[in-house]
Design a protein around this motif. Structure first.
Motif, PDB file in Angstrom:
ATOM      1  N   ASP A 160       0.836  -1.207   0.000  1.00 48.88           N
ATOM      2  CA  ASP A 160       0.000   0.000   0.000  1.00 48.88           C
ATOM      3  C   ASP A 160       0.866   1.249   0.000  1.00 48.88           C
ATOM      4  OD1 ASP A 160      -2.234  -1.471  -0.009  1.00 48.88           O
ATOM      5  OD2 ASP A 160      -2.822  -1.076   2.064  1.00 48.88           O
ATOM      6  N   VAL A 161       1.951   1.219   0.797  1.00 47.44           N
ATOM      7  CA  VAL A 161       2.787   2.408   0.926  1.00 47.44           C
ATOM      8  C   VAL A 161       3.328   2.828  -0.443  1.00 47.44           C
ATOM      9  CG1 VAL A 161       4.927   3.342   1.882  1.00 47.44           C
ATOM     10  CG2 VAL A 161       3.409   2.011   3.336  1.00 47.44           C
ATOM     11  N   VAL A 162       3.939   1.905  -1.169  1.00 46.63           N
ATOM     12  CA  VAL A 162       4.529   2.255  -2.463  1.00 46.63           C
ATOM     13  C   VAL A 162       3.445   2.411  -3.539  1.00 46.63           C
ATOM     14  CG1 VAL A 162       6.062   1.469  -4.307  1.00 46.63           C
ATOM     15  CG2 VAL A 162       6.731   1.204  -1.915  1.00 46.63           C
ATOM     16  N   GLY A 163       2.447   1.532  -3.503  1.00 49.32           N
ATOM     17  CA  GLY A 163       1.425   1.542  -4.543  1.00 49.32           C
ATOM     18  C   GLY A 163       0.502   2.754  -4.480  1.00 49.32           C
ATOM     19  N   LYS A 164       0.185   3.226  -3.266  1.00 51.64           N
ATOM     20  CA  LYS A 164      -0.864   4.243  -3.160  1.00 51.64           C
ATOM     21  C   LYS A 164      -0.500   5.471  -2.342  1.00 51.64           C
ATOM     22  CE  LYS A 164      -4.244   0.526  -2.459  1.00 51.64           C
ATOM     23  NZ  LYS A 164      -5.133   0.019  -1.431  1.00 51.64           N
ATOM     24  N   GLU A 165       0.541   5.389  -1.506  1.00 55.12           N
ATOM     25  CA  GLU A 165       0.659   6.422  -0.474  1.00 55.12           C
ATOM     26  C   GLU A 165       1.847   7.374  -0.618  1.00 55.12           C
ATOM     27  OE1 GLU A 165       0.625   4.157   3.180  1.00 55.12           O
ATOM     28  OE2 GLU A 165      -1.444   3.505   2.889  1.00 55.12           O
ATOM     29  N   MET A 166       2.685   7.197  -1.650  1.00 54.09           N
ATOM     30  CA  MET A 166       3.909   8.001  -1.669  1.00 54.09           C
ATOM     31  C   MET A 166       3.730   9.367  -2.335  1.00 54.09           C
ATOM     32  SD  MET A 166       7.140   5.475  -1.819  1.00 54.09           S
ATOM     33  CE  MET A 166       7.202   5.252  -3.580  1.00 54.09           C
ATOM     34  N   TYR A 167       4.430  10.335  -1.808  1.00 48.67           N
ATOM     35  CA  TYR A 167       4.556  11.649  -2.442  1.00 48.67           C
ATOM     36  C   TYR A 167       5.749  11.577  -3.392  1.00 48.67           C
ATOM     37  CZ  TYR A 167       1.249  14.064   0.576  1.00 48.67           C
ATOM     38  OH  TYR A 167       0.116  14.489   1.198  1.00 48.67           O
ATOM     39  N   THR A 168       5.447  11.401  -4.665  1.00 49.15           N
ATOM     40  CA  THR A 168       6.499  11.197  -5.663  1.00 49.15           C
ATOM     41  C   THR A 168       6.400  12.278  -6.731  1.00 49.15           C
ATOM     42  OG1 THR A 168       6.495   8.823  -5.273  1.00 49.15           O
ATOM     43  CG2 THR A 168       7.344   9.546  -7.399  1.00 49.15           C
ATOM     44  N   PHE A 169       7.535  12.808  -7.159  1.00 47.70           N
ATOM     45  CA  PHE A 169       7.531  13.853  -8.191  1.00 47.70           C
ATOM     46  C   PHE A 169       8.870  13.852  -8.923  1.00 47.70           C
ATOM     47  CE2 PHE A 169      10.380  16.680  -5.933  1.00 47.70           C
ATOM     48  CZ  PHE A 169      10.220  16.260  -4.612  1.00 47.70           C
ATOM     49  N   LEU A 170       8.867  14.524 -10.091  1.00 45.63           N
ATOM     50  CA  LEU A 170      10.121  14.678 -10.832  1.00 45.63           C
ATOM     51  C   LEU A 170      10.790  15.973 -10.389  1.00 45.63           C
ATOM     52  CD1 LEU A 170       9.161  13.712 -14.499  1.00 45.63           C
ATOM     53  CD2 LEU A 170      10.379  12.333 -12.807  1.00 45.63           C
ATOM     54  N   ASP A 171      12.087  15.923 -10.120  1.00 51.05           N
ATOM     55  CA  ASP A 171      12.769  17.170  -9.769  1.00 51.05           C
ATOM     56  C   ASP A 171      13.203  17.877 -11.063  1.00 51.05           C
ATOM     57  OD1 ASP A 171      15.072  15.975 -10.682  1.00 51.05           O
ATOM     58  OD2 ASP A 171      16.097  15.947  -8.747  1.00 51.05           O
ATOM     59  N   ARG A 172      13.925  18.978 -10.946  1.00 45.23           N
ATOM     60  CA  ARG A 172      14.279  19.760 -12.133  1.00 45.23           C
ATOM     61  C   ARG A 172      15.245  19.021 -13.052  1.00 45.23           C
ATOM     62  NH1 ARG A 172      12.659  25.013 -11.864  1.00 45.23           N
ATOM     63  NH2 ARG A 172      11.662  25.559  -9.899  1.00 45.23           N
ATOM     64  N   GLY A 173      15.886  17.986 -12.523  1.00 49.47           N
ATOM     65  CA  GLY A 173      16.761  17.167 -13.363  1.00 49.47           C
ATOM     66  C   GLY A 173      16.038  15.940 -13.898  1.00 49.47           C
ATOM     67  N   GLU A 174      14.685  15.942 -13.806  1.00 51.53           N
ATOM     68  CA  GLU A 174      13.862  14.852 -14.337  1.00 51.53           C
ATOM     69  C   GLU A 174      14.104  13.532 -13.610  1.00 51.53           C
ATOM     70  OE1 GLU A 174      11.632  15.174 -17.308  1.00 51.53           O
ATOM     71  OE2 GLU A 174      11.905  17.266 -16.691  1.00 51.53           O
ATOM     72  N   ARG A 175      14.567  13.603 -12.355  1.00 54.51           N
ATOM     73  CA  ARG A 175      14.740  12.382 -11.568  1.00 54.51           C
ATOM     74  C   ARG A 175      13.519  12.184 -10.697  1.00 54.51           C
ATOM     75  NH1 ARG A 175      20.462  14.862 -10.469  1.00 54.51           N
ATOM     76  NH2 ARG A 175      18.960  16.475  -9.949  1.00 54.51           N
ATOM     77  N   SER A 176      13.056  10.933 -10.579  1.00 49.80           N
ATOM     78  CA  SER A 176      11.897  10.655  -9.737  1.00 49.80           C
ATOM     79  C   SER A 176      12.327  10.633  -8.270  1.00 49.80           C
ATOM     80  CB  SER A 176      11.262   9.316 -10.123  1.00 49.80           C
ATOM     81  OG  SER A 176      10.135   9.098  -9.312  1.00 49.80           O
TER      82      SER A 176
END
Ligand code: ATP
Ligand code: MG
Length: 371
Positions: A51-67
Motif C-alpha cells: 500500500d505504501v509504495v502503490g498508493k501512499e507516496m509523495y512522488t515527483f520529478l525534480d528539475r533534473g527529471e529524476r523521480s
C-alpha cells in the motif's frame, strides 16, 4: 499536514527527550538521513505491491527529471546510508532515528499525511535475543512515558522459503473461494496475498477463520527461533499475545513481526510496529545482513499521553472535591455539555455495588432533585 503550536510542543519535547535517554543508555546511536530519496529506493526496499509504495507516496520529478519521493518510512533510508557509508564493515550497528514521514492517506485521528516516527534499527544481529532486546527497548520506553494498557501482539512470518510455501497454500485455498472475497482482497490475491490476512472486511475475516495458517507452515528451525523469542520476552516479564494474522504492511519482514497497540486509539490502534527484515540489506545492494527494527508513531503516542494527562487532572479534581467534605460531585465533560447532561456522583457512603461511575441525568432533573 498539521502545525504543532507552542502549547502542544511540551509533550513532544518530553517524548523526544525520554526516547533519547533510553537510546543513550542502551548504546544505540542516532542517524539522520535526508527527507528526500530516489523513488527507486522505496520501490525496491518496501516493495511495489505494498500500500505504501502503490498508493501512499509523495512522488515527483525534480528539475533534473529524476523521480524523487518524500520518505514514507525510515528503514530503507537507514539501510541505504549504512551501505553507502560502509557502516556495516565496521561491525553490527545499533541505530535510531526520529523525524517526519510522508504518506498520502485519508487524514483522520491518528492518521496524517505528514506524521512523525521514532524508530530503531539493529543491523547485523541475527540472534533471537536481539528481537527480544529491540522489543524491550520499545516496551520500556512506552512504560516509562506512562502509557497504560498496551498490548504486544506477536507473530512469526518465518523464512522467505516458509512464506513462499504458505503463499501457495493460501492462494490455492482462497482461489477456491474467490466469490466470497471483498474487492480489495481479490485485488491482493494476485498482488500481495498475505496482506489479505489483515483485511478490515468482516466477511473476509470470518472466511479466513478456516484458512491455512502461517504458524502451520513454519519449518522446525523457524518454529524453534520463534519459541526462543517468546521465552526471552517472558523472562523479561513482557506480556504478549500471539496473533497469527499479524503480517505487517511492508514486504521486507521475516520471522518476528510485532505491533504494540492501545484500545484507547480507536481504529488507528497501533502505536509501534516492527519486525525482522533479514533480506533487506542485501536486496538494497549490501552484504547479507540480519536485522530487526521498529517504528513508533508520535502523533498516536501524543494522543495517548494527552488522554492520560486529562484523566489524571480529572482524578485530582475529584480528590479535591472529596476532601472538601461535599456529599455529591457533579461532573460535566465535553460530551455531557453537548447533550445537556450531567454525571452525579455520590462522594459519601458505599457506592452502589460494582458501579462507581455515577449516574447520568439531564441537567433539568438535577436542578429539580436538589431544588
Ligand atoms: P497502519 O496500519 O496504522 O496504517 P502501518 O502499518 O502503515 O500502520 P508502519 O509503516 O509500521 O505503519 O509505521 C509505524 C507506525 O507509524 C504505526 O504503527 C503508526 O503509529 C505510525 N503511522 C503510520 N502511518 C501513519 C500516519 N499516516 N499518520 C500517523 N501515524 C502513522
Ligand atoms: Mg498504513
Amino acid at each position: 499536514m498539521v502545525d504543532l503550536l507552542p502549547e502542544q510542543i511540551g509533550l513532544w519535547q518530553h517524548i523526544e527527550a525520554t526516547a533519547r535517554g533510553h537510546f543513550q543508555r542502551a548504546a544505540i546511536r542516532e542517524i539522520r538521513t535526508p527527507l528526500l530519496e530516489a523513488t527507486e529506493l522505496f520501490a525496491r526496499g518496501i516493495g511495489e505491491a505494498t500500500d505504501v509504495v502503490g498508493k501512499e507516496m509523495y512522488t515527483f520529478l525534480d528539475r533534473g527529471e529524476r523521480s524523487c519521493t518524500l520518505r514514507p518510512e525510515g528503514t530503507a533510508s537507514v539501510v541505504r546510508a549504512a551501505i553507502q557509508h560502509g557502516l556495516l564493515s565496521q561491525g553490527a550497528q545499533r541505530l535510531w532515528y526520529a523525524g517526519p514521514m510522508f504518506r498520502y492517506e485519508r487524514p483522520q485521528a491518528g492518521r496524517l499525511r505528514q506524521f512523525h516516527q521514532i524508530g530503531l534499527e539493529f543491523l547485523g544481529f541475527a540472534d533471537p535475543r536481539s528481537d527480544v532486546e529491540a522489543i524491550a527497548v520499545a516496551w520500556d520506553l512506552l512504560a516509562d512515558l506512562g502509557v497504560q494498557q498496551l498490548r504486544l501482539e506477536l507473530n512469526s512470518l518465518g523464512s522467505a522459503e516458509d512464506r513462499t510455501h504458505y503463499r501457495e497454500a493460501l492462494v490455492a485455498w482462497l482461489s477456491e473461494r474467490r466469490d466470497q472475497l471483498d474487492p480489495d482482497s481479490l485485488d491482493r490475491l494476485t498482488r500481495n496475498p498475505l496482506r489479505i490476512l489483515d483485511s478490515k472486511n468482516e466477511a473476509t475475516q470470518a472466511l479466513l477463520a478456516g484458512a491455512p495458517t502461517l504458524a502451520d507452515a513454519l519449518a522446525p528451525e523457524s518454529r524453534e527461533r520463534f519459541a526462543r523469542v517468546q521465552a526471552g520476552l517472558t523472562a523479561l516479564g513482557i506480556p504478549f499475545q500471539l496473533n497469527p494474522r499479524l503480517v505487517r504492511g511492508l514486504d521486507y519482514y521475516s520471522h518476528t513481526a510485532f505491533e504494540i497497540t492501545s484500545s484507547q486509539l480507536g481504529a488507528q490502534a497501533t502505536v509501534c510496529g516492527g519486525g525482522r527484515y533479514d533480506g533487506l540489506v542485501e536486496q538494497l545492494g549490501g552484504p547479507p545482513t540480519a536485522a530487526i527494527g521498529w517504528a513508533l508513531g508520535l502523533e498516536r503516542l501524543v494522543l495517548l499521553l494527552a488522554q492520560a494527562q486529562e484523566a489524571a487532572a480529572f482524578a485530582k479534581q475529584l480528590k479535591r472535591a472529596d476532601r472538601s467534605g461535599a456529599a455529591w460531585a457533579v461532573l460535566i465533560g465535553d460530551s455531557e455539555a453537548e447533550q445537556g447532561q450531567v454525571i452525579l456522583k455520590p462522594l459519601r457512603g458505599e457506592p452502589p455495588a460494582g458501579d462507581n461511575s455515577g449516574e447520568h441525568l439531564p441537567l433539568q432533573e438535577l436542578l429539580e432533585r436538589f431544588a
